[in-house]
Design a protein around this motif. Structure first.
Motif, PDB file in Angstrom:
ATOM      1  N   LYS A 293      -8.986   4.468 -32.905  1.00 43.82           N
ATOM      2  CA  LYS A 293      -9.767   5.604 -33.382  1.00 43.82           C
ATOM      3  C   LYS A 293     -10.082   6.521 -32.216  1.00 43.82           C
ATOM      4  CE  LYS A 293     -12.655   2.999 -36.165  1.00 43.82           C
ATOM      5  NZ  LYS A 293     -13.974   2.706 -36.656  1.00 43.82           N
TER       6      LYS A 293
ATOM      7  N   LYS B 243     -17.581  11.340 -37.623  1.00 46.72           N
ATOM      8  CA  LYS B 243     -16.777  11.090 -36.415  1.00 46.72           C
ATOM      9  C   LYS B 243     -17.277   9.835 -35.713  1.00 46.72           C
ATOM     10  CE  LYS B 243     -14.670  15.201 -36.358  1.00 46.72           C
ATOM     11  NZ  LYS B 243     -13.318  15.402 -36.643  1.00 46.72           N
ATOM     12  N   THR B 244     -16.365   9.159 -35.049  1.00 46.53           N
ATOM     13  CA  THR B 244     -16.755   8.044 -34.201  1.00 46.53           C
ATOM     14  C   THR B 244     -17.130   8.630 -32.857  1.00 46.53           C
ATOM     15  OG1 THR B 244     -15.304   6.510 -35.356  1.00 46.53           O
ATOM     16  CG2 THR B 244     -15.998   5.872 -33.139  1.00 46.53           C
TER      17      THR B 244
END
Length: 168
Positions: A27, A77-78
């Motif tokens: 990710k 969002k990460t």
């Protein structure tokens, strides 16, 4: 160019594309600073810490400055952001819900910063805190969500995938 060369080239490229787009791909993690949580054009200000805090006066939460809004482009969002832990809920000896704050003592010894400078963190795996004065770095999915606690109004939530000691 022969057909065998073009097929090999295509096959190699296809394999690379499949690897990059498949579940094995890591990710993307967005590194954030506390200024990144402020709306565009809002200057960051260090906390106004002058004099002695009167703990017997109005509760610190009532001394929280008004927020100038939150930024929504980080929703879902990460992200990874450093800060300090203000524990809210424990499981065993670890904390599972806490407020991530930009400086030591926020919400406990000094009035909280505006809501857009506070992140409510939840984690499935309890995090063992050794010292409230040691910074951590939290990675997980960020969202804007107005949350009220007895300590402060909070502008963001983060579902932690990883919490680690932070070495600036």
């Amino acid at each position: 160019m022969s057909n065998s060369l073009s097929r090999r080239g295509f096959g190699g490229g296809l394999a690379a594309c499949l690897l990059l787009s498949g579940p094995a791909r890591a990710k993307e993690v967005v590194e954030l600073t506390w200024d990144d949580l402020l709306p565009a054009g809002v200057p960051s200000r260090p906390p106004a810490l002058s004099g002695v805090i009167q703990h017997d006066a109005a509760p610190l939460a009532r001394q929280q400055p008004v927020s100038s809004g939150v930024r929504t482009e980080w929703n879902g969002k990460t992200v990874r952001i450093p800060g300090f832990v203000v524990p809210l809920e424990h499981s065993g000896t670890g904390v599972v819900t806490f407020i991530l704050v930009p400086y030591v003592g926020a919400c406990i010894h000094v009035p909280p910063p505006p809501a857009n400078q506070l992140v409510l963190v939840t984690t499935a795996r309890p995090y063992e805190i050794s010292d409230l004065f040691e910074p951590v770095r939290v990675t997980g999915a960020l969202a804007t969500a107005a949350t009220a606690t007895e300590l402060a109004e909070i502008g963001y939530t983060l579902t932690a995938e990883r919490i680690e000691a932070y070495k600036p």
